[in-house]
Design an enzyme around this catalytic site. Structure first.
Site, PDB file in Angstrom:
ATOM      1  N   HIS A  12      -6.134   3.858  -1.188  1.00  0.00           N
ATOM      2  CA  HIS A  12      -6.185   4.436   0.159  1.00  0.00           C
ATOM      3  C   HIS A  12      -6.944   3.507   1.107  1.00  0.00           C
ATOM      4  CE1 HIS A  12      -6.675   8.472   2.534  1.00  0.00           C
ATOM      5  NE2 HIS A  12      -5.817   7.663   3.090  1.00  0.00           N
ATOM      6  N   HIS A  70      -5.914   7.634  -4.800  1.00  0.00           N
ATOM      7  CA  HIS A  70      -7.063   8.254  -4.122  1.00  0.00           C
ATOM      8  C   HIS A  70      -8.042   8.779  -5.166  1.00  0.00           C
ATOM      9  CE1 HIS A  70      -4.607   9.019  -0.353  1.00  0.00           C
ATOM     10  NE2 HIS A  70      -3.630   9.050  -1.242  1.00  0.00           N
ATOM     11  N   GLU A  77      -3.839  11.673  -6.538  1.00  0.00           N
ATOM     12  CA  GLU A  77      -5.272  11.963  -6.421  1.00  0.00           C
ATOM     13  C   GLU A  77      -5.893  11.962  -7.818  1.00  0.00           C
ATOM     14  OE1 GLU A  77      -7.365  12.548  -3.948  1.00  0.00           O
ATOM     15  OE2 GLU A  77      -6.094  12.944  -2.191  1.00  0.00           O
TER      16      GLU A  77
HETATM   17 ZN   LIG Z   1      -7.717   9.155  -0.135  1.00  0.00          ZN
END
Ligand SMILES: [Zn+2]
Length: 238
Positions: free
Chosen positions: A146, A43, A108
């Protein structure tokens, strides 16, 4: 001297990979149905700073989290144990399977989505990925974005993420060749996309956009042969 140099370098790398900063998030649960990770979902945070992202990913009111956050400067934080189910993927589907949170590790990357990913950040990611892949026996084809699993909702890690760099290190599914052939039909394209894992039920335009984000973010206009070729894996064992 050479050997000592290599040893010193690997010692540095192993320090990086074994020492994430533990910053626990309350936003996690147990993996369902005894599932273990077979995917890694990448992400971007779409936030202004790693600190802001860290606060949000650990805020009980936000009800989101990830296992790891990598700062623009390469700093690695861990918020959820790999054994546990972090809340990063949401609704979607990959390779015919849903509940991606129970099947994945979420990473992330501190990036607004509008600029390239920094070298220190990529280096930390490339150190972290093999460790997770070894721990859980995750294949290169299990490292996804994602947007791959939620093409109708998500566009991260976005067009600036360098998938080819991961592919060259066998840290992501390799793309097919760019050799031209007859123009593909939407049906042919969808069938090839499904074989590659893009099974989320979305419209043709969303599917094309998701495949291009992953393999050909520079491409514009209608479906073309190169979109189909990118999905045709040169080596099906990875
Ligand atoms: Zn995401």
């Amino acid at each position: 001297m050479l050997a000592a140099g290599i040893q010193a370098r690997s010692a540095v790398l192993s320090t990086i990979e074994l020492s994430p900063i533990w910053h626990p998030s309350p936003n996690f649960g147990e993996r369902r149905d005894g599932l273990t990770p077979s995917l890694i979902v990448i992400h971007y945070t779409a936030m202004g700073s790693a600190q802001a992202a860290l606060e949000r990913l650990c805020d009980p009111k936000a009800e989101v989290s990830a296992h790891y956050l990598i700062g623009n400067d390469g700093t690695l934080w861990q918020m959820v144990r790999e054994e546990d189910r972090a809340w990063h993927a949401g609704a979607g589907e990959w390779d015919g399977k849903n509940d991606i949170n129970s099947r994945s590790i979420g990473i992330e990357l501190d990036n607004t989505g509008l600029h390239p990913f920094s070298e220190p950040q990529m280096t930390t990611l490339e150190t972290l990925l093999p460790r997770i892949m070894n721990t859980w026996s995750i294949l290169a084809s299990g490292v996804i974005g994602h947007s791959d699993m939620a093409p109708d909702r998500k566009s991260d890690p976005g067009p600036h993420f360098d998938w080819q760099r991961l592919e060259r290190q066998a840290l992501a599914r390799p793309r097919g060749s760019d050799i031209a052939s007859a123009s593909p039909s939407p049906g042919e394209f969808r069938a090839a996309a499904r074989r590659a894992g893009f099974t989320a039920p979305v419209e043709d335009t969303q599917l094309l956009a998701a495949v291009r984000l992953r393999f050909r973010p520079w491409a514009k206009g209608p479906l073309e042969t190169a979109d189909l070729n990118a999905l045709t894996q040169p080596n099906t064992t990875t």
